[in-house]
Write a protein that holds these residues in place. Structure first.
Motif, PDB file in Angstrom:
ATOM      1  N   UNK A 273       0.870  -1.181   0.000  1.00  0.00           N
ATOM      2  CA  UNK A 273       0.000   0.000   0.000  1.00  0.00           C
ATOM      3  C   UNK A 273       0.899   1.220   0.000  1.00  0.00           C
ATOM      4  N   UNK A 274       0.693   2.073  -0.968  1.00  0.00           N
ATOM      5  CA  UNK A 274       1.562   3.236  -1.171  1.00  0.00           C
ATOM      6  C   UNK A 274       0.782   4.521  -0.944  1.00  0.00           C
ATOM      7  N   UNK A 275       1.382   5.436  -0.225  1.00  0.00           N
ATOM      8  CA  UNK A 275       0.764   6.755  -0.068  1.00  0.00           C
ATOM      9  C   UNK A 275       0.871   7.501  -1.392  1.00  0.00           C
ATOM     10  N   UNK A 276      -0.159   8.257  -1.714  1.00  0.00           N
ATOM     11  CA  UNK A 276      -0.132   9.020  -2.962  1.00  0.00           C
ATOM     12  C   UNK A 276      -0.373   8.141  -4.169  1.00  0.00           C
ATOM     13  N   UNK A 277      -0.097   8.696  -5.351  1.00  0.00           N
ATOM     14  CA  UNK A 277      -0.307   7.986  -6.600  1.00  0.00           C
ATOM     15  C   UNK A 277       0.818   6.990  -6.866  1.00  0.00           C
ATOM     16  N   UNK A 278       0.581   6.111  -7.831  1.00  0.00           N
ATOM     17  CA  UNK A 278       1.532   5.050  -8.161  1.00  0.00           C
ATOM     18  C   UNK A 278       2.879   5.645  -8.563  1.00  0.00           C
ATOM     19  N   UNK A 279       3.912   5.262  -7.821  1.00  0.00           N
ATOM     20  CA  UNK A 279       5.272   5.718  -8.102  1.00  0.00           C
ATOM     21  C   UNK A 279       6.241   4.643  -7.625  1.00  0.00           C
ATOM     22  N   UNK A 280       6.635   3.717  -8.517  1.00  0.00           N
ATOM     23  CA  UNK A 280       7.480   2.592  -8.085  1.00  0.00           C
ATOM     24  C   UNK A 280       8.894   2.994  -7.701  1.00  0.00           C
ATOM     25  N   UNK A 281       9.339   4.196  -8.066  1.00  0.00           N
ATOM     26  CA  UNK A 281      10.722   4.617  -7.807  1.00  0.00           C
ATOM     27  C   UNK A 281      10.805   5.425  -6.517  1.00  0.00           C
ATOM     28  N   UNK A 282      10.008   6.490  -6.426  1.00  0.00           N
ATOM     29  CA  UNK A 282      10.119   7.414  -5.294  1.00  0.00           C
ATOM     30  C   UNK A 282       8.916   7.363  -4.349  1.00  0.00           C
ATOM     31  N   UNK A 283       7.997   6.435  -4.567  1.00  0.00           N
ATOM     32  CA  UNK A 283       6.800   6.379  -3.751  1.00  0.00           C
ATOM     33  C   UNK A 283       7.084   5.976  -2.310  1.00  0.00           C
ATOM     34  N   UNK A 284       6.258   6.491  -1.399  1.00  0.00           N
ATOM     35  CA  UNK A 284       6.394   6.180   0.020  1.00  0.00           C
ATOM     36  C   UNK A 284       5.399   5.070   0.360  1.00  0.00           C
ATOM     37  N   UNK A 285       5.922   3.954   0.865  1.00  0.00           N
ATOM     38  CA  UNK A 285       5.080   2.803   1.159  1.00  0.00           C
ATOM     39  C   UNK A 285       4.542   2.891   2.586  1.00  0.00           C
TER      40      UNK A 285
END
Length: 302
Positions: A273-285
Motif C-alpha cells: 500500500x503506497x501513499x499518494x499515486x503510483x510511483x514505483x521509484x520514489x513512492x512512500x510505502x
C-alpha cells in the motif's frame, strides 16, 4: 486376543477386521451419548447453553496475536480521521467514476476477467490499453477527466495475476495478488447479474491498514444500494486473504432467505500500500509485504 493391541496383530486381514469392529463400536457409543445428551438438553435448555459457552473451538481467528493497530468499535480518533480522509466524500453522496484497463496486448482470460469487473462495479468503464501508453500517462488521463479510481489488471503468461487499485486524484495506491478466479458462467446454477447498484459487505477489516483497504473497496461503489435488485457484493477478509463473492438473495417466506451466487469468485492478497499515486521509484510505502513479516500464522495485518 482381547488383551492384544490392534497394532500388534501381525496378520493384516485380521488386524483390519479388528480395527473395523472397534470403529463401529466407538461410533455406537458416540451416537448413544449424543442421543442421551440431546434428551437431557431438551429437558433442561440451560445445559445446552452451558455446553456451547464452554466448548468454544480454537481457531486462528480467535487466537490471533495482539496487534495495537486493531481498531476498537468505538474508537473516536479513527472515526474522526475517516470523516476527513480521502474517501469521506464518497460516503456522503458523491458518485464514483471508475476506469479499468490492463497491460498492453492483454490475453483473452484477462479481458474476460475485466468484463466480469465491469458487471460488478457500477459506473466502471473499460478502456483497452495501447502499447504506447505508460501507466503514469493513464493516471494523468484519468485525473483530467475526473475519474475517481483507476483499476489496472496485469497478467503473466496471458493469465490475470495482479490488480492495482489507484484512488484519484491523490492516492493511495494498493497492489494485490490475484488468484483462484472462477467466472460467473463456471459456477453451477449461477444467477444473472442486473444493473442495480449492489449492497456492499466488508467483513473483518479490523486494523488501521484493513480499514484503509476496506474503504478503498467501498469507494468504488455508490453508497445508495438499489434494494429491489437484491444483489450483495462481499469482500471477506480471513487471515489477510480477501475473498470476493457476489450473490442474490431470494425471500422464500417470512422466515427463510436463500442465496444464489452470481459470480465471479476470486481472491486478493495485499502486496503493498503506497501513499499518494503510483510511483514505483520514489513512492512512500505505508505497508510493504516481506517474507520475514510472517513470524506466525496467528499474525495478521488486515
Amino acid at each position: 486376543m482381547n488383551n492384544i493391541a490392534t497394532s500388534e496383530i501381525k496378520n493384516k486381514v485380521k488386524r483390519g477386521q479388528v480395527y473395523e469392529k472397534q470403529r463401529i463400536e466407538k461410533g455406537k457409543v458416540k451416537r448413544l451419548r449424543r442421543k442421551e445428551l440431546k434428551k437431557e438438553e431438551a429437558e433442561n435448555p440451560e445445559l445446552r447453553e452451558a455446553r456451547l459457552r464452554e466448548n468454544v473451538p480454537t481457531t486462528q481467528e480467535n487466537t490471533r496475536e495482539f496487534d495495537e493497530a486493531v481498531v476498537a468499535d468505538a474508537d473516536d480518533e479513527v472515526v474522526k480521521e475517516e470523516e476527513e480522509d480521502e474517501f469521506a466524500q464518497y460516503f456522503n453522496g458523491q458518485a464514483p467514476k471508475v476506469l479499468v484497463t490492463t497491460t498492453p496486448k492483454a490475453g483473452k482470460q484477462t479481458v474476460n476477467f475485466v468484463k466480469e469487473l465491469v458487471s460488478i462495479v457500477p459506473n466502471l468503464e473499460y478502456v483497452k490499453r495501447g502499447s504506447k501508453f505508460a501507466l503514469q500517462q493513464i493516471i494523468q488521463f484519468c485525473k483530467n477527466r475526473e475519474y475517481t479510481d483507476l483499476i489496472v489488471v496485469t497478467e503473466d503468461h496471458k493469465e490475470p495475476t495482479h490488480v492495482t487499485l489507484i484512488h484519484l486524484p491523490e492516492g493511495p495506491t494498493a497492489h494485490f495478488r490475484l488468484t483462484r478466479i472462477k467466472g460467473g458462467k463456471e459456477i453451477l446454477g449461477h444467477a444473472r447479474a442486473t444493473s442495480h447498484y449492489p449492497e456492499l459487505i466488508l467483513n473483518q477489516f479490523s486494523t488501521r491498514l484493513g480499514h484503509t483497504v476496506g474503504r478503498m473497496f467501498a469507494a468504488l461503489f455508490p453508497q445508495v444500494p438499489e434494494f429491489q435488485g437484491r444483489q450483495v457484493v462481499t469482500f471477506h477478509n480471513q487471515r489477510d486473504y480477501i475473498f470476493f463473492r457476489r450473490h442474490r438473495y431470494v425471500f422464500k417466506n417470512s422466515k427463510r432467505v436463500d442465496l444464489q451466487e452470481i459470480g465471479p469468485r476470486f481472491t486478493l492478497k495485499l502486496r503493498w500500500l503506497q501513499k499518494g499515486l503510483y510511483d514505483p521509484v520514489n513512492g512512500e510505502y505505508e505497508w510493504l509485504y516481506k517474507a520475514d513479516l510472517e513470524t506466525s500464522r496467528r499474525r495478521v495485518f488486515l
